[in-house]
Design a protein around this motif. Sequence first.
Motif, PDB file in Angstrom:
ATOM      1  N   THR A  59      13.533  -4.390   1.112  1.00 54.50           N
ATOM      2  CA  THR A  59      13.775  -4.138  -0.310  1.00 54.50           C
ATOM      3  C   THR A  59      12.489  -4.405  -1.089  1.00 54.50           C
ATOM      4  OG1 THR A  59      16.091  -4.775  -0.108  1.00 54.50           O
ATOM      5  CG2 THR A  59      15.146  -4.787  -2.316  1.00 54.50           C
ATOM      6  N   TRP A  60      12.166  -3.497  -2.020  1.00 47.85           N
ATOM      7  CA  TRP A  60      10.931  -3.596  -2.801  1.00 47.85           C
ATOM      8  C   TRP A  60      11.269  -3.784  -4.275  1.00 47.85           C
ATOM      9  CZ3 TRP A  60       8.436  -0.215  -6.433  1.00 47.85           C
ATOM     10  CH2 TRP A  60       7.058  -0.432  -6.616  1.00 47.85           C
ATOM     11  N   LEU A  61      10.796  -4.870  -4.863  1.00 47.65           N
ATOM     12  CA  LEU A  61      10.899  -5.106  -6.301  1.00 47.65           C
ATOM     13  C   LEU A  61       9.499  -4.995  -6.890  1.00 47.65           C
ATOM     14  CD1 LEU A  61      13.149  -8.313  -6.259  1.00 47.65           C
ATOM     15  CD2 LEU A  61      13.878  -5.927  -6.196  1.00 47.65           C
ATOM     16  N   SER A  62       9.405  -4.651  -8.173  1.00 52.19           N
ATOM     17  CA  SER A  62       8.061  -4.468  -8.726  1.00 52.19           C
ATOM     18  C   SER A  62       8.016  -4.630 -10.243  1.00 52.19           C
ATOM     19  CB  SER A  62       7.512  -3.089  -8.357  1.00 52.19           C
ATOM     20  OG  SER A  62       6.187  -2.922  -8.851  1.00 52.19           O
ATOM     21  N   SER A  63       6.795  -4.898 -10.714  1.00 53.37           N
ATOM     22  CA  SER A  63       6.506  -4.982 -12.148  1.00 53.37           C
ATOM     23  C   SER A  63       5.843  -3.719 -12.662  1.00 53.37           C
ATOM     24  CB  SER A  63       5.555  -6.156 -12.399  1.00 53.37           C
ATOM     25  OG  SER A  63       4.310  -5.914 -11.755  1.00 53.37           O
ATOM     26  N   SER A  64       5.518  -2.772 -11.764  1.00 51.50           N
ATOM     27  CA  SER A  64       4.674  -1.625 -12.121  1.00 51.50           C
ATOM     28  C   SER A  64       3.326  -2.158 -12.609  1.00 51.50           C
ATOM     29  CB  SER A  64       5.366  -0.742 -13.156  1.00 51.50           C
ATOM     30  OG  SER A  64       4.623   0.430 -13.410  1.00 51.50           O
ATOM     31  N   LEU A  65       2.824  -1.707 -13.747  1.00 44.68           N
ATOM     32  CA  LEU A  65       1.518  -2.127 -14.261  1.00 44.68           C
ATOM     33  C   LEU A  65       1.633  -3.484 -14.958  1.00 44.68           C
ATOM     34  CD1 LEU A  65      -1.480  -1.181 -14.929  1.00 44.68           C
ATOM     35  CD2 LEU A  65      -0.539  -0.458 -17.136  1.00 44.68           C
ATOM     36  N   PRO A  66       0.767  -4.447 -14.639  1.00 47.12           N
ATOM     37  CA  PRO A  66       0.803  -5.728 -15.371  1.00 47.12           C
ATOM     38  C   PRO A  66       0.095  -5.613 -16.715  1.00 47.12           C
ATOM     39  CG  PRO A  66      -0.915  -5.786 -13.714  1.00 47.12           C
ATOM     40  CD  PRO A  66      -0.221  -4.454 -13.554  1.00 47.12           C
ATOM     41  N   LEU A 115       0.816  -1.220   0.000  1.00 50.18           N
ATOM     42  CA  LEU A 115       0.000   0.000   0.000  1.00 50.18           C
ATOM     43  C   LEU A 115       0.843   1.260   0.000  1.00 50.18           C
ATOM     44  CD1 LEU A 115      -2.834   1.306   0.252  1.00 50.18           C
ATOM     45  CD2 LEU A 115      -2.560   1.146   2.741  1.00 50.18           C
ATOM     46  N   ASP A 116       1.818   1.327   0.937  1.00 51.85           N
ATOM     47  CA  ASP A 116       2.601   2.555   1.071  1.00 51.85           C
ATOM     48  C   ASP A 116       3.935   2.238   1.747  1.00 51.85           C
ATOM     49  OD1 ASP A 116       1.976   2.213   3.806  1.00 51.85           O
ATOM     50  OD2 ASP A 116       0.280   3.598   3.685  1.00 51.85           O
ATOM     51  N   SER A 148      -8.196  -9.202   2.023  1.00 47.63           N
ATOM     52  CA  SER A 148      -7.014  -8.570   2.615  1.00 47.63           C
ATOM     53  C   SER A 148      -6.144  -9.610   3.324  1.00 47.63           C
ATOM     54  CB  SER A 148      -7.431  -7.480   3.608  1.00 47.63           C
ATOM     55  OG  SER A 148      -8.124  -6.441   2.940  1.00 47.63           O
ATOM     56  N   ILE A 149      -4.852  -9.478   3.097  1.00 48.99           N
ATOM     57  CA  ILE A 149      -3.854 -10.361   3.706  1.00 48.99           C
ATOM     58  C   ILE A 149      -2.710  -9.470   4.175  1.00 48.99           C
ATOM     59  CG2 ILE A 149      -2.166 -12.193   3.249  1.00 48.99           C
ATOM     60  CD1 ILE A 149      -4.130 -13.279   1.140  1.00 48.99           C
ATOM     61  N   VAL A 150      -2.291  -9.620   5.431  1.00 50.01           N
ATOM     62  CA  VAL A 150      -1.302  -8.719   6.027  1.00 50.01           C
ATOM     63  C   VAL A 150       0.094  -9.013   5.481  1.00 50.01           C
ATOM     64  CG1 VAL A 150      -0.240  -7.935   8.168  1.00 50.01           C
ATOM     65  CG2 VAL A 150      -2.670  -8.542   8.127  1.00 50.01           C
ATOM     66  N   PRO A 151       0.745  -8.042   4.844  1.00 51.73           N
ATOM     67  CA  PRO A 151       2.110  -8.253   4.360  1.00 51.73           C
ATOM     68  C   PRO A 151       3.060  -8.554   5.515  1.00 51.73           C
ATOM     69  CG  PRO A 151       1.150  -6.273   3.385  1.00 51.73           C
ATOM     70  CD  PRO A 151       0.231  -6.706   4.497  1.00 51.73           C
ATOM     71  N   GLY A 152       4.012  -9.420   5.288  1.00 49.22           N
ATOM     72  CA  GLY A 152       4.977  -9.789   6.314  1.00 49.22           C
ATOM     73  C   GLY A 152       4.465 -10.929   7.160  1.00 49.22           C
ATOM     74  N   ALA A 212       7.865  -0.875   5.213  1.00 50.12           N
ATOM     75  CA  ALA A 212       8.821  -0.930   6.315  1.00 50.12           C
ATOM     76  C   ALA A 212       8.391  -1.934   7.374  1.00 50.12           C
ATOM     77  CB  ALA A 212       8.994   0.452   6.934  1.00 50.12           C
ATOM     78  N   ALA A 213       7.074  -2.072   7.571  1.00 50.56           N
ATOM     79  CA  ALA A 213       6.561  -2.973   8.610  1.00 50.56           C
ATOM     80  C   ALA A 213       6.848  -4.437   8.302  1.00 50.56           C
ATOM     81  CB  ALA A 213       5.062  -2.766   8.789  1.00 50.56           C
ATOM     82  N   CYS A 214       7.073  -4.768   7.033  1.00 55.30           N
ATOM     83  CA  CYS A 214       7.341  -6.162   6.672  1.00 55.30           C
ATOM     84  C   CYS A 214       8.559  -6.705   7.407  1.00 55.30           C
ATOM     85  CB  CYS A 214       7.547  -6.281   5.165  1.00 55.30           C
ATOM     86  SG  CYS A 214       6.059  -6.056   4.175  1.00 55.30           S
ATOM     87  N   ALA A 215       9.568  -5.848   7.596  1.00 56.39           N
ATOM     88  CA  ALA A 215      10.807  -6.308   8.223  1.00 56.39           C
ATOM     89  C   ALA A 215      10.585  -6.786   9.650  1.00 56.39           C
ATOM     90  CB  ALA A 215      11.859  -5.203   8.183  1.00 56.39           C
ATOM     91  N   SER A 216       9.591  -6.228  10.330  1.00 55.72           N
ATOM     92  CA  SER A 216       9.349  -6.646  11.717  1.00 55.72           C
ATOM     93  C   SER A 216       8.877  -8.095  11.797  1.00 55.72           C
ATOM     94  CB  SER A 216       8.325  -5.718  12.376  1.00 55.72           C
ATOM     95  OG  SER A 216       7.053  -5.856  11.790  1.00 55.72           O
ATOM     96  N   TYR A 217       8.484  -8.667  10.671  1.00 62.08           N
ATOM     97  CA  TYR A 217       8.104 -10.079  10.608  1.00 62.08           C
ATOM     98  C   TYR A 217       9.215 -10.928   9.992  1.00 62.08           C
ATOM     99  CZ  TYR A 217       3.383  -8.369  11.569  1.00 62.08           C
ATOM    100  OH  TYR A 217       2.284  -7.768  12.139  1.00 62.08           O
ATOM    101  N   GLY A 218      10.391 -10.344   9.824  1.00 62.09           N
ATOM    102  CA  GLY A 218      11.515 -11.072   9.246  1.00 62.09           C
ATOM    103  C   GLY A 218      11.538 -11.059   7.737  1.00 62.09           C
TER     104      GLY A 218
END
Length: 386
Positions: free
Chosen positions: A105-112, A67-68, A290-294, A73-79
């Motif tokens: 680290t964020w990787l992306s495809s932009s628009l599919p 989302l943002d 909805s599924i929580v990242p991390g 950043a919060a993903c790292a708190s889950y390893g």
Amino acid sequence: MGGLTIIKHVRVFDGESIHGPKTAVIEGSRIGNDALADDPDPSAVEVVDGSGCTLLPGLIDCHVHILDEAQLAACASYGVTTVCDMACVPLEKYVKLRAAKGPTTWLSSSLPAYEENSRHGMLFKLARVTPDHAVHNTEEAAKFVQDRVDEEVDYIKIIADFPGHEQAVLDRIQVEAKKHGKMTVAHTAQYHSFERGVQADFDILTHVPSDKALDNDIIGKMVSQKTVAVPTLTMMQVMADSWVLWLVSWILPSFGRRNFQASLDSVTMMRDAGVPIVAGTDANNSGIFSIVPGKSLHHELELLVRAGLTPLEALRSATSLAAQHFNLPDRGRISPGLRADLALVEGNPDEDIAATARILKVWSNGEEATIPAQNQRASLGSCAVM
């Protein structure tokens, strides 16, 4: 000698197998040689007692929708120290997340690549993506790939579901992506779309069908073509349990009903045949599924074990195999010189995969990440900073 972090008496999963208890070293932003732990300068060292704990490479979620920057950043708190975003619109959001500085680290495809009148096409219209961004024919397929290359995407994402693109369009996208040296990832959440994805020879197929289990013919082609699978069992389970989709399928039988056991059976067959399986969740903030990242990646690993992977195979799916197949040679393993993305967990995840969720400490690029109290174990047990 520069500042070091020394983790003593810890079991180490190096991306392939378990070693120790032994000593592990973080030297700056990199994993250091174990010999650096001999007679260090105590004023420049932090020592962590890892007794009863296991050190893992930072986890990689190979299918998310972030989302943002705060959620990233919060993903790292889950390893989870690396994520692969599978659709990011509008372009402004893509640019902002690409520039984000944080522990994940964020990787992306932009628009599919999507077809205007498909189900995903309707979803993109709701997201205010104008139809001129859709791919309508083989000529536009070439332009689509070039546009994504100009945006410096990490891989090309394609929606292969049917109704959708003609097979010729899918085939052309694969050809154009290879011209630019780009890996392809295709959304294949139905049996027929999986067939189409295999026919186009896409590198990675994400989702596993829940309308019908895969058969030996498709899996045999995946093996021969070295196709990689990201099953996203977390999402397939959520969709199979959704009363909304059940109601839609009851009203519109052509929509099809989801059977989570078919998804599990497909993963079992792929694993037994030797198809590379990497972990991804389809984490998102849709409000419907909805599924929580991390956090969700730990559940994904449990589902992969339920489908027949051993705990060690599940660990590899979110570390060394994920890094290998998403072209990340600097992470996913614990070896001197690699990026110090690490997670310290309580227990033995090679025996009980649920232990991956018992996060005690996380390092990203050598820096310790903040773990909110609600994410951390109530007690550090025998793992403590000395």
